[in-house]
Write a protein that holds these residues in place. Structure first.
Motif, PDB file in Angstrom:
ATOM      1  N   ALA A  88       4.678  14.445  -0.997  1.00 14.20           N
ATOM      2  CA  ALA A  88       3.848  14.006   0.128  1.00 14.20           C
ATOM      3  C   ALA A  88       3.014  12.808  -0.291  1.00 14.20           C
ATOM      4  O   ALA A  88       2.438  12.804  -1.371  1.00 14.20           O
ATOM      5  CB  ALA A  88       2.933  15.144   0.569  1.00 14.20           C
ATOM      6  N   ALA A  89       2.995  11.794   0.566  1.00 12.55           N
ATOM      7  CA  ALA A  89       2.159  10.615   0.296  1.00 12.55           C
ATOM      8  C   ALA A  89       1.693  10.054   1.624  1.00 12.55           C
ATOM      9  O   ALA A  89       2.432  10.113   2.607  1.00 12.55           O
ATOM     10  CB  ALA A  89       2.980   9.571  -0.462  1.00 12.55           C
ATOM     11  N   PRO A  90       0.467   9.489   1.648  1.00 11.01           N
ATOM     12  CA  PRO A  90      -0.012   8.930   2.908  1.00 11.01           C
ATOM     13  C   PRO A  90       0.935   7.824   3.394  1.00 11.01           C
ATOM     14  O   PRO A  90       1.361   6.988   2.600  1.00 11.01           O
ATOM     15  CB  PRO A  90      -1.382   8.347   2.547  1.00 11.01           C
ATOM     16  CG  PRO A  90      -1.629   8.669   1.116  1.00 11.01           C
ATOM     17  CD  PRO A  90      -0.456   9.367   0.549  1.00 11.01           C
ATOM     18  N   GLY A  91       1.281   7.863   4.655  1.00 11.67           N
ATOM     19  CA  GLY A  91       2.165   6.832   5.229  1.00 11.67           C
ATOM     20  C   GLY A  91       3.625   7.227   5.207  1.00 11.67           C
ATOM     21  O   GLY A  91       4.449   6.580   5.852  1.00 11.67           O
ATOM     22  N   ILE A  92       3.987   8.267   4.456  1.00 16.98           N
ATOM     23  CA  ILE A  92       5.397   8.702   4.405  1.00 16.98           C
ATOM     24  C   ILE A  92       5.528   9.945   5.282  1.00 16.98           C
ATOM     25  O   ILE A  92       4.808  10.922   5.080  1.00 16.98           O
ATOM     26  CB  ILE A  92       5.821   9.071   2.963  1.00 16.98           C
ATOM     27  CG1 ILE A  92       5.561   7.912   1.998  1.00 16.98           C
ATOM     28  CG2 ILE A  92       7.273   9.551   2.912  1.00 16.98           C
ATOM     29  CD1 ILE A  92       6.575   6.824   1.992  1.00 16.98           C
ATOM     30  N   SER A  93       6.459   9.866   6.252  1.00 20.27           N
ATOM     31  CA  SER A  93       6.551  11.008   7.161  1.00 20.27           C
ATOM     32  C   SER A  93       7.740  11.919   6.848  1.00 20.27           C
ATOM     33  O   SER A  93       7.755  13.069   7.264  1.00 20.27           O
ATOM     34  CB  SER A  93       6.662  10.514   8.604  1.00 20.27           C
ATOM     35  OG  SER A  93       7.790   9.684   8.727  1.00 20.27           O
ATOM     36  N   ARG A  94       8.757  11.405   6.140  1.00 15.79           N
ATOM     37  CA  ARG A  94       9.914  12.243   5.846  1.00 15.79           C
ATOM     38  C   ARG A  94      10.605  11.723   4.594  1.00 15.79           C
ATOM     39  O   ARG A  94      10.612  10.515   4.344  1.00 15.79           O
ATOM     40  CB  ARG A  94      10.878  12.146   7.031  1.00 15.79           C
ATOM     41  CG  ARG A  94      11.956  13.217   7.067  1.00 15.79           C
ATOM     42  CD  ARG A  94      12.790  13.048   8.332  1.00 15.79           C
ATOM     43  NE  ARG A  94      14.098  12.540   8.003  1.00 15.79           N
ATOM     44  CZ  ARG A  94      14.854  11.838   8.845  1.00 15.79           C
ATOM     45  NH1 ARG A  94      14.417  11.520  10.047  1.00 15.79           N
ATOM     46  NH2 ARG A  94      16.049  11.428   8.483  1.00 15.79           N
ATOM     47  N   VAL A  95      11.158  12.638   3.800  1.00 12.57           N
ATOM     48  CA  VAL A  95      11.903  12.209   2.610  1.00 12.57           C
ATOM     49  C   VAL A  95      13.277  12.885   2.647  1.00 12.57           C
ATOM     50  O   VAL A  95      13.366  14.095   2.741  1.00 12.57           O
ATOM     51  CB  VAL A  95      11.165  12.614   1.314  1.00 12.57           C
ATOM     52  CG1 VAL A  95      11.923  12.085   0.100  1.00 12.57           C
ATOM     53  CG2 VAL A  95       9.735  12.093   1.306  1.00 12.57           C
ATOM     54  N   ASP A  96      14.345  12.082   2.592  1.00 15.45           N
ATOM     55  CA  ASP A  96      15.715  12.623   2.542  1.00 15.45           C
ATOM     56  C   ASP A  96      16.290  12.397   1.157  1.00 15.45           C
ATOM     57  O   ASP A  96      15.911  11.443   0.480  1.00 15.45           O
ATOM     58  CB  ASP A  96      16.627  11.867   3.522  1.00 15.45           C
ATOM     59  CG  ASP A  96      16.369  12.263   4.959  1.00 15.45           C
ATOM     60  OD1 ASP A  96      15.528  13.165   5.174  1.00 15.45           O
ATOM     61  OD2 ASP A  96      16.993  11.655   5.863  1.00 15.45           O
ATOM     62  N   VAL A  97      17.231  13.260   0.781  1.00 17.34           N
ATOM     63  CA  VAL A  97      17.946  13.028  -0.468  1.00 17.34           C
ATOM     64  C   VAL A  97      19.360  12.593  -0.112  1.00 17.34           C
ATOM     65  O   VAL A  97      20.023  13.224   0.702  1.00 17.34           O
ATOM     66  CB  VAL A  97      17.995  14.318  -1.312  1.00 17.34           C
ATOM     67  CG1 VAL A  97      18.845  14.103  -2.563  1.00 17.34           C
ATOM     68  CG2 VAL A  97      16.587  14.749  -1.686  1.00 17.34           C
ATOM     69  N   ALA A  98      19.802  11.473  -0.682  1.00 19.13           N
ATOM     70  CA  ALA A  98      21.180  11.022  -0.442  1.00 19.13           C
ATOM     71  C   ALA A  98      21.750  10.609  -1.793  1.00 19.13           C
ATOM     72  O   ALA A  98      21.356   9.584  -2.349  1.00 19.13           O
ATOM     73  CB  ALA A  98      21.181   9.843   0.530  1.00 19.13           C
ATOM     74  N   GLY A  99      22.600  11.444  -2.357  1.00 16.30           N
ATOM     75  CA  GLY A  99      23.134  11.172  -3.696  1.00 16.30           C
ATOM     76  C   GLY A  99      21.983  11.085  -4.683  1.00 16.30           C
ATOM     77  O   GLY A  99      21.091  11.939  -4.708  1.00 16.30           O
ATOM     78  N   GLN A 113       0.846  -1.205   0.000  1.00 17.37           N
ATOM     79  CA  GLN A 113       0.000   0.000   0.000  1.00 17.37           C
ATOM     80  C   GLN A 113       0.875   1.247   0.000  1.00 17.37           C
ATOM     81  O   GLN A 113       0.634   2.209  -0.722  1.00 17.37           O
ATOM     82  CB  GLN A 113      -0.838   0.031   1.290  1.00 17.37           C
ATOM     83  CG  GLN A 113      -2.225  -0.509   1.130  1.00 17.37           C
ATOM     84  CD  GLN A 113      -2.854  -0.636   2.502  1.00 17.37           C
ATOM     85  OE1 GLN A 113      -2.180  -0.930   3.489  1.00 17.37           O
ATOM     86  NE2 GLN A 113      -4.149  -0.401   2.578  1.00 17.37           N
ATOM     87  N   LEU A 114       1.912   1.155   0.846  1.00 13.93           N
ATOM     88  CA  LEU A 114       2.815   2.282   0.995  1.00 13.93           C
ATOM     89  C   LEU A 114       3.566   2.562  -0.305  1.00 13.93           C
ATOM     90  O   LEU A 114       3.695   3.704  -0.751  1.00 13.93           O
ATOM     91  CB  LEU A 114       3.810   1.935   2.095  1.00 13.93           C
ATOM     92  CG  LEU A 114       4.572   3.114   2.622  1.00 13.93           C
ATOM     93  CD1 LEU A 114       3.762   3.764   3.723  1.00 13.93           C
ATOM     94  CD2 LEU A 114       5.908   2.665   3.151  1.00 13.93           C
ATOM     95  N   LYS A 115       4.019   1.472  -0.926  1.00 17.09           N
ATOM     96  CA  LYS A 115       4.740   1.615  -2.191  1.00 17.09           C
ATOM     97  C   LYS A 115       3.838   2.258  -3.235  1.00 17.09           C
ATOM     98  O   LYS A 115       4.270   3.110  -4.009  1.00 17.09           O
ATOM     99  CB  LYS A 115       5.158   0.229  -2.706  1.00 17.09           C
ATOM    100  CG  LYS A 115       6.466  -0.276  -2.167  1.00 17.09           C
ATOM    101  CD  LYS A 115       6.820  -1.476  -3.018  1.00 17.09           C
ATOM    102  CE  LYS A 115       7.948  -2.291  -2.513  1.00 17.09           C
ATOM    103  NZ  LYS A 115       8.126  -3.518  -3.280  1.00 17.09           N
ATOM    104  N   GLN A 116       2.569   1.815  -3.233  1.00 15.06           N
ATOM    105  CA  GLN A 116       1.625   2.346  -4.209  1.00 15.06           C
ATOM    106  C   GLN A 116       1.451   3.853  -4.037  1.00 15.06           C
ATOM    107  O   GLN A 116       1.514   4.618  -4.997  1.00 15.06           O
ATOM    108  CB  GLN A 116       0.263   1.677  -4.028  1.00 15.06           C
ATOM    109  CG  GLN A 116      -0.198   0.965  -5.266  1.00 15.06           C
ATOM    110  CD  GLN A 116      -1.122  -0.185  -4.909  1.00 15.06           C
ATOM    111  OE1 GLN A 116      -1.697  -0.212  -3.817  1.00 15.06           O
ATOM    112  NE2 GLN A 116      -1.257  -1.128  -5.815  1.00 15.06           N
ATOM    113  N   ALA A 117       1.269   4.246  -2.760  1.00 13.65           N
ATOM    114  CA  ALA A 117       1.061   5.669  -2.476  1.00 13.65           C
ATOM    115  C   ALA A 117       2.291   6.475  -2.879  1.00 13.65           C
ATOM    116  O   ALA A 117       2.194   7.523  -3.538  1.00 13.65           O
ATOM    117  CB  ALA A 117       0.760   5.853  -0.991  1.00 13.65           C
ATOM    118  N   ALA A 118       3.478   5.951  -2.531  1.00 12.82           N
ATOM    119  CA  ALA A 118       4.714   6.674  -2.853  1.00 12.82           C
ATOM    120  C   ALA A 118       4.903   6.743  -4.363  1.00 12.82           C
ATOM    121  O   ALA A 118       5.295   7.783  -4.914  1.00 12.82           O
ATOM    122  CB  ALA A 118       5.901   5.974  -2.195  1.00 12.82           C
TER     123      ALA A 118
END
Ligand code: ARG
Length: 578
Positions: free
Chosen positions: A72-83, A3-8
């Motif tokens: 922003a997506a349901p279930g995702i609370s933070r997004v970091d960029v690494a490379g 579900q999470l993957k779908q939302a993301a």
């Protein structure tokens, strides 16, 4: 996790489409690109941007930064960029709620898919050569084959399990000559395959001294090919005796077959196949034998007929594949054998393809596995130097029974449980490493209740059962009602366990697509490790906070379901008490 993957994926796709109108990607393309970061500190889900560099004409780190901006997506609370990666962190409480609720709603079906609905798969496995005892070499084909059958059934396929018995060939001529000269009916009835093997060995000893016995055996087999009633009756009896013995092993393993059509079943179907091969001009005579030249494909020739016109192993497999295609209209036909037979399968698959059966190319699948030795070859056996499966099982059952007697002497039904745990220990150990690797079976390692073994996994399952049974007994809560976690802060152990449980559907798909039951075995060990850590570090039934206590009991119930399903998929027993 799905579900999470779908939302993301939906959110990422929207961003990509805002950056370009030539991406031509779907949400499921995006879903296939996700990875799991090796360390949870880096995030729970990662999206690599390297493949997008061409379409978006930018360097991956730049793309990652652009996609992360305001994502922003349901279930995702933070997004970091690494490379060149987007590392996403899940909303832990939300993830725990949705995972546990999905498992409690789907119960034993959590992790299943419908990818095989409307499709048929035939699985050819176990397939021992009749009149020989079931030995350690058969363990691989039998348990890998049956596990693949369960995995396919779990994902919606209609499955046909076939035990393609090696029940035809000149060896039966030898067997019948030996029986008629030196055999005793009562002894064979009593000692089954052991007695048949003795007769076979005796035949070879005597034939050394008197080679005319070989001519006699050949004549008997030729007569069998013409249906001589006395020999056919003896042949059927020998098969019955062998099957009676094999059935005991299958029963212990909890395995059944849909068909026992072995090599003999194809005898009357051979002439048509041979005619077709002749007509297609691909079969040539070489030194009196009929072969199909495969040098163009860098393989030795495929042998179809002996000089005397009798059919060979590949010919019978070709006939069987054609029959199965017609009879079952399979979408896939899977053959599980040792890697020693890889060339055999590659050869006759190619012959079918040259004959014009294009489906042979991607619908016939050989699943090979490596060799097994036991305790470095030290285990002694009664009949020669092969290790019989029943001896191995009996040893395992005895040892497990002794350990259980110490741990839990008053356990009800302990004989049956020891049998299940002992046999399961062998299967679990065998399915712990990738199938292609050669295995040296170490009995002590397989049976230990500590360490990454079957008994340890079964013990963990029994622990989860006992906790949920206690909660139920105390009328603690409606165990199947959805959990709600508002305001609860979860521990690291809880989060780790939830995350592992959420991975189950991915693992099922991986095991299915790679024909690799060991993916499930190793996953079971991950669940057990996370659950035991959780069990030792938090209070479950004695937790004072009611919401948290309810959640923990339900998390435990979710573990019970997932472990139970995973046990079924690798054919090991589920025992609520050990
Ligand atoms: N009976 C064979 C053996 O013991 C295995 C048969 C595998 N299946 C097949 N269709 N060839 O080696």
């Amino acid at each position: 996790m799905n579900q999470l993957k779908q939302a993301a994926a939906t959110a990422i796709l929207e961003k990509i489409n805002a950056l370009t109108d030539s991406a031509d990607l779907s949400a499921s393309d995006i879903m296939g690109m996700f990875e799991y970061p090796p360390d949870p500190k880096m995030g729970d889900l990662a999206f690599p941007c390297f493949k997008l560099a061409k379409t978006l004409r930018q360097a991956p780190p730049k793309i990652a930064a652009a996609l992360a901006d305001g994502l922003a997506a349901p279930g995702i609370s933070r997004v970091d960029v690494a490379g060149g990666y987007l590392n996403m962190f899940t909303d832990k409480a939300g993830m725990a709620e949705s995972t546990v609720n999905a498992i409690l709603a789907k119960k034993e079906r959590f992790g299943a898919s419908d990818e095989g609905v409307g499709k048929t798969v035939v699985l050819d496995y176990s397939s021992p050569n009749v009149a020989k005892p079931f030995h350690i070499g058969h363990l691989g084909t039998t348990v890998i084959g049956h596990s693949l059958k369960r995995l396919h059934a779990f994902c919606g396929y209609d499955c046909v399990g076939i035990n393609h018995l090696g029940d035809w060939g000149t060896q039966f001529g030898k067997m019948i000559v030996a029986y008629k000269r030196w055999g005793d009916r009562a002894e064979v009835e009593a000692r089954e395959c052991d007695a048949l093997v003795d007769l076979y060995v005796k035949f070879h000893e005597e034939a050394e001294k008197d080679p005319s016995l070989n001519d006699e055996a050949r004549a008997v087999f030729t007569a069998m090919e013409h249906g001589e009633p006395e020999y056919m009756e003896l042949w059927k009896w020998i098969i019955d005796i062998s099957l009676r013995e094999y059935e005991k092993t299958y029963r212990q393993l909890g395995i059944t077959f849909d068909s026992y059509a072995g090599e003999s079943f194809y005898t009357d179907k051979m002439p048509a196949v041979v005619d077709e091969l002749k007509a297609s001009n691909i079969m040539v005579i070489d030194d009196g034998a009929s072969i199909v030249d495969l040098s163009e494909y860098n393989m030795p020739p495929c042998l179809i007929l002996k000089r005397d016109g009798s059919t060979l192993y590949p010919a019978r497999d070709i006939a069987a594949a054609l029959y199965r295609k017609k009879h079952y209209s399979f979408d896939k036909c899977i053959y599980v054998t040792s890697s020693g037979q890889s060339l055999h399968f590659a050869q006759w698959f190619k012959v079918l393809e040259i004959m014009g059966y294009t489906w042979a190319k991607d619908q016939l699948i050989h699943v090979p596995y490596g060799t097994v030795s036991i305790d470095g070859g030290k285990l002694s056996t009664r009949s020669g130097n092969v290790v019989l499966l029943r001896d191995l099982f009996n040893q395992a059952i005895e040892k497990v029974a002794a350990i259980m007697e110490e741990k839990n002497p008053n356990l009800e039904g302990k004989e049956a449980i020891a049998e299940s745990v002992g046999v399961s220990a062998i299967i679990f150990y065998y399915l712990s490493s990738g199938r292609i690797r050669d295995i040296n079976f170490l009995m002590e390692d397989a049976l230990s209740f500590e360490g990454n073994t079957g008994p340890y996994a079964q013990y963990t399952y029994a622990r989860a059962c006992s906790i949920t049974a206690k909660a139920e007994g105390a009328g603690m809560c409606d165990l199947h009602a959805p959990v709600s976690l508002s305001g609860c802060d979860l521990t690291e152990e809880e989060n780790a366990l939830v995350k592992t449980l959420a991975l189950f559907p991915d693992k099922v798909a991986q095991a299915l697509h790679e024909y690799e039951p060991s993916v499930i075995t190793r996953y079971i060990l991950d669940v057990c490790a996370d659950f035991n850590r959780f069990y030792h570090d938090v209070q479950i039934l004695s937790c004072e906070d009611e919401a948290l206590r309810t959640f923990r009991v339900k998390l435990t119930l979710a573990v019970k379901y997932v472990l139970g399903t995973a046990f079924d998929l690798i054919c090991i027993g589920k025992n609520e008490k050990i």
